[in-house]
Design a protein around this motif. Structure first.
Motif, PDB file in Angstrom:
ATOM      1  N   ASP A 135     -61.365  14.671 -38.118  1.00  0.00           N
ATOM      2  CA  ASP A 135     -60.635  14.757 -39.366  1.00  0.00           C
ATOM      3  C   ASP A 135     -59.953  16.086 -39.440  1.00  0.00           C
ATOM      4  O   ASP A 135     -59.958  16.932 -38.584  1.00  0.00           O
ATOM      5  CB  ASP A 135     -61.696  14.514 -40.403  1.00  0.00           C
ATOM      6  CG  ASP A 135     -62.867  15.462 -40.628  1.00  0.00           C
ATOM      7  OD1 ASP A 135     -62.561  16.598 -40.332  1.00  0.00           O
ATOM      8  OD2 ASP A 135     -63.950  15.122 -40.765  1.00  0.00           O
ATOM      9  N   ALA A 136     -59.186  16.313 -40.671  1.00  0.00           N
ATOM     10  CA  ALA A 136     -58.395  17.657 -40.947  1.00  0.00           C
ATOM     11  C   ALA A 136     -59.252  18.935 -40.766  1.00  0.00           C
ATOM     12  O   ALA A 136     -58.771  19.870 -40.780  1.00  0.00           O
ATOM     13  CB  ALA A 136     -57.662  17.475 -42.089  1.00  0.00           C
ATOM     14  N   SER A 137     -60.685  18.685 -40.760  1.00  0.00           N
ATOM     15  CA  SER A 137     -61.372  19.951 -40.555  1.00  0.00           C
ATOM     16  C   SER A 137     -61.486  20.580 -39.295  1.00  0.00           C
ATOM     17  O   SER A 137     -61.963  21.686 -39.179  1.00  0.00           O
ATOM     18  CB  SER A 137     -62.934  19.870 -41.225  1.00  0.00           C
ATOM     19  OG  SER A 137     -63.412  18.954 -40.731  1.00  0.00           O
ATOM     20  N   GLY A 138     -61.265  19.609 -38.297  1.00  0.00           N
ATOM     21  CA  GLY A 138     -61.356  19.952 -36.961  1.00  0.00           C
ATOM     22  C   GLY A 138     -61.383  18.734 -36.023  1.00  0.00           C
ATOM     23  O   GLY A 138     -61.900  17.698 -36.594  1.00  0.00           O
ATOM     24  N   MET A 139     -60.752  18.748 -34.813  1.00  0.00           N
ATOM     25  CA  MET A 139     -60.997  17.495 -33.963  1.00  0.00           C
ATOM     26  C   MET A 139     -60.733  17.571 -32.557  1.00  0.00           C
ATOM     27  O   MET A 139     -60.191  18.783 -32.251  1.00  0.00           O
ATOM     28  CB  MET A 139     -59.600  16.448 -34.686  1.00  0.00           C
ATOM     29  CG  MET A 139     -58.383  16.970 -34.796  1.00  0.00           C
ATOM     30  SD  MET A 139     -57.173  15.893 -35.286  1.00  0.00           S
ATOM     31  CE  MET A 139     -57.838  15.596 -37.053  1.00  0.00           C
ATOM     32  N   ASP A 140     -61.068  16.956 -31.962  1.00  0.00           N
ATOM     33  CA  ASP A 140     -60.757  16.940 -30.485  1.00  0.00           C
ATOM     34  C   ASP A 140     -59.622  16.240 -30.037  1.00  0.00           C
ATOM     35  O   ASP A 140     -59.136  15.459 -30.853  1.00  0.00           O
ATOM     36  CB  ASP A 140     -61.951  16.610 -29.456  1.00  0.00           C
ATOM     37  CG  ASP A 140     -62.609  15.265 -29.613  1.00  0.00           C
ATOM     38  OD1 ASP A 140     -61.916  14.456 -30.397  1.00  0.00           O
ATOM     39  OD2 ASP A 140     -63.991  15.220 -29.351  1.00  0.00           O
TER      40      ASP A 140
END
Length: 215
Positions: free
Chosen positions: A92-97
């Protein structure tokens, strides 16, 4: 009335049974010939439509739900996440691979795809080379270690690795570096001049079953 693939195949089976049960009279032989021709016309039309859309057993499942979405919309949706930090397992927009980005972007345009690269790299249909890639296509490298979204104009969007953010960069890979390129959203087929839509052709083939049959 909506006709499903199951209905169509069932109708073909009925026609085959009808042909087998027709007697040896001249009238019956004529009816059998007409019925066989109708069944053949339907089969040819159906095969042509499947070939046009490039649908396989895997492709059919992968393409479900793509109606209305375009590759350009995928590229645009991906750009909303530029600057999002790489987080292993994030989606999601908080962090992703890399694969989390792909899943999130396709979900944004209404298409459900697998979470991992191993599933994403089997979606849709194969694209022969980077030169033929279109916006929204998925580019897999390293045998499935990494996945990127082709953005058009020789650009890709991806979540590279820890310490980096989702970014839009030049397509740095060559065909030799690419494991596969997958087109999840099929390219709209262009009908020949004077030809009806695939749905019209399919309906016409089904309608032909009702003419010339045994009485």
């Amino acid at each position: 009335m909506s006709v499903t693939m199951t209905d169509a195949l069932s109708r073909m089976s009925q026609i085959q049974s009808m042909i087998q049960n027709i007697g040896g009279t001249q009238s019956a032989a004529k009816n059998a010939s007409v019925a066989a021709a109708n069944a053949g016309a339907f089969a040819a039309t159906l095969a042509a439509q499947l070939e046009t859309t490039g649908t396989s057993a895997t492709g059919a499942a992968a393409l479900a739900g793509t109606a209305g979405a375009t590759g350009t919309e995928v590229s645009t949706a991906a750009q909303k996440y530029l600057g999002v930090p790489y987080v292993f397992g994030g989606e999601d927009a908080s962090g992703m691979d890399c694969s989390g980005l792909v899943q999130r972007v396709y979900a944004d345009v209404g298409i459900e795809v697998p979470r991992l690269v191993s599933g994403q790299m089997k979606l849709g249909t194969e694209v022969a080379s980077l030169a033929e890639a279109q916006p929204g296509d998925l580019i897999v490298t390293g045998g499935g270690d990494h996945i990127l979204i082709y953005a058009g104009n020789n650009k890709v969007i991806h979540a590279p690795y820890p310490g980096r953010t989702v970014c839009l960069v030049d397509a740095y890979m060559t065909d030799a570096d690419i494991t596969t390129i997958r087109r999840v959203i099929p390219t709209p087929a262009v009908a020949p001049a004077g030809a009806g839509s695939p749905a019209d052709m399919f309906s016409a083939a089904l309608a032909s079953f009702g003419t010339g049959g045994a009485r």
